[in-house]
Motif scaffolding. Sequence first.
Motif, PDB file in Angstrom:
ATOM      1  N   GLN A  54       0.963  -1.483   0.248  1.00 52.81           N
ATOM      2  CA  GLN A  54       0.430   0.206   0.102  1.00 52.81           C
ATOM      3  C   GLN A  54       0.795   0.803   0.339  1.00 52.81           C
ATOM      4  OE1 GLN A  54      -2.523  -1.131   3.730  1.00 52.81           O
ATOM      5  NE2 GLN A  54      -4.073  -1.082   2.465  1.00 52.81           N
ATOM      6  N   HIS A  58       0.338   2.565  -3.139  1.00 53.52           N
ATOM      7  CA  HIS A  58      -1.319   3.291  -3.307  1.00 53.52           C
ATOM      8  C   HIS A  58      -1.375   4.159  -2.882  1.00 53.52           C
ATOM      9  CE1 HIS A  58      -3.784  -0.323  -4.966  1.00 53.52           C
ATOM     10  NE2 HIS A  58      -2.668  -0.897  -4.177  1.00 53.52           N
ATOM     11  N   ALA A  81      -8.573  -1.340  -2.754  1.00 50.21           N
ATOM     12  CA  ALA A  81      -7.857  -2.047  -4.106  1.00 50.21           C
ATOM     13  C   ALA A  81      -6.960  -2.953  -3.650  1.00 50.21           C
ATOM     14  CB  ALA A  81      -6.748  -0.701  -4.539  1.00 50.21           C
ATOM     15  N   LEU A  82      -6.525  -2.922  -2.728  1.00 55.79           N
ATOM     16  CA  LEU A  82      -5.849  -3.582  -2.670  1.00 55.79           C
ATOM     17  C   LEU A  82      -6.169  -5.273  -2.708  1.00 55.79           C
ATOM     18  CD1 LEU A  82      -2.831  -4.574  -2.073  1.00 55.79           C
ATOM     19  CD2 LEU A  82      -3.072  -4.712  -0.115  1.00 55.79           C
ATOM     20  N   ASN A  83      -7.214  -5.281  -1.691  1.00 56.08           N
ATOM     21  CA  ASN A  83      -7.731  -6.595  -2.005  1.00 56.08           C
ATOM     22  C   ASN A  83      -8.931  -6.469  -3.471  1.00 56.08           C
ATOM     23  OD1 ASN A  83      -7.897  -7.323   0.608  1.00 56.08           O
ATOM     24  ND2 ASN A  83      -9.361  -5.724   1.443  1.00 56.08           N
ATOM     25  N   LYS A  85      -8.046  -6.507  -6.312  1.00 58.80           N
ATOM     26  CA  LYS A  85      -6.594  -6.759  -6.714  1.00 58.80           C
ATOM     27  C   LYS A  85      -6.163  -8.583  -6.415  1.00 58.80           C
ATOM     28  CE  LYS A  85      -3.425  -2.549  -7.962  1.00 58.80           C
ATOM     29  NZ  LYS A  85      -1.957  -2.172  -7.028  1.00 58.80           N
ATOM     30  N   ARG A  86      -6.261  -8.590  -4.886  1.00 53.84           N
ATOM     31  CA  ARG A  86      -6.316  -9.999  -4.795  1.00 53.84           C
ATOM     32  C   ARG A  86      -7.519 -10.704  -5.142  1.00 53.84           C
ATOM     33  NH1 ARG A  86      -3.787  -9.094   0.928  1.00 53.84           N
ATOM     34  NH2 ARG A  86      -1.420  -9.060   1.162  1.00 53.84           N
ATOM     35  N   VAL A  88      -9.128 -10.825  -7.876  1.00 54.68           N
ATOM     36  CA  VAL A  88      -8.928 -10.606  -9.521  1.00 54.68           C
ATOM     37  C   VAL A  88      -7.952 -11.723  -9.641  1.00 54.68           C
ATOM     38  CG1 VAL A  88      -8.088  -9.705 -11.196  1.00 54.68           C
ATOM     39  CG2 VAL A  88     -10.270  -8.412 -10.180  1.00 54.68           C
ATOM     40  N   LYS A  89      -6.893 -11.371  -8.662  1.00 57.96           N
ATOM     41  CA  LYS A  89      -6.056 -12.772  -8.888  1.00 57.96           C
ATOM     42  C   LYS A  89      -6.208 -13.782  -9.363  1.00 57.96           C
ATOM     43  CE  LYS A  89      -1.019 -12.978  -8.093  1.00 57.96           C
ATOM     44  NZ  LYS A  89       0.349 -12.559  -6.647  1.00 57.96           N
TER      45      LYS A  89
END
Length: 92
Positions: A54, A58, A81-83, A85-86, A88-89
């Motif tokens: 972050q 970020h 945003a970080l969650n 991205k995780r 989606v991954k």
Amino acid sequence: MLSKCVSGSHQSRAIRKNIFEESVKKQRDTDGTFTHKHILSLRQIWCEGSFAAQKWMHNLRRLFRRGIEAAEDHCLLSATALNLKRMVKCLG
């Protein structure tokens, strides 16, 4: 004994005790165990890694808005945003 512990201007002496003393002792007893080391290593990966990501990606090195509420909003949006991205991954 009283004359050794208390000066003439004071009538008594208080001994302070931390209300969390039992919890602290219980936690310190687990220090150095295999489980404790394992949990610390997981914390370094998940928590500290998230904070580093972050900060790096970020824009959490500095907050450009003023006030606690604005800072909280900024941090929550960064975590969201970080969650995302995780997620989606993980979905591929």
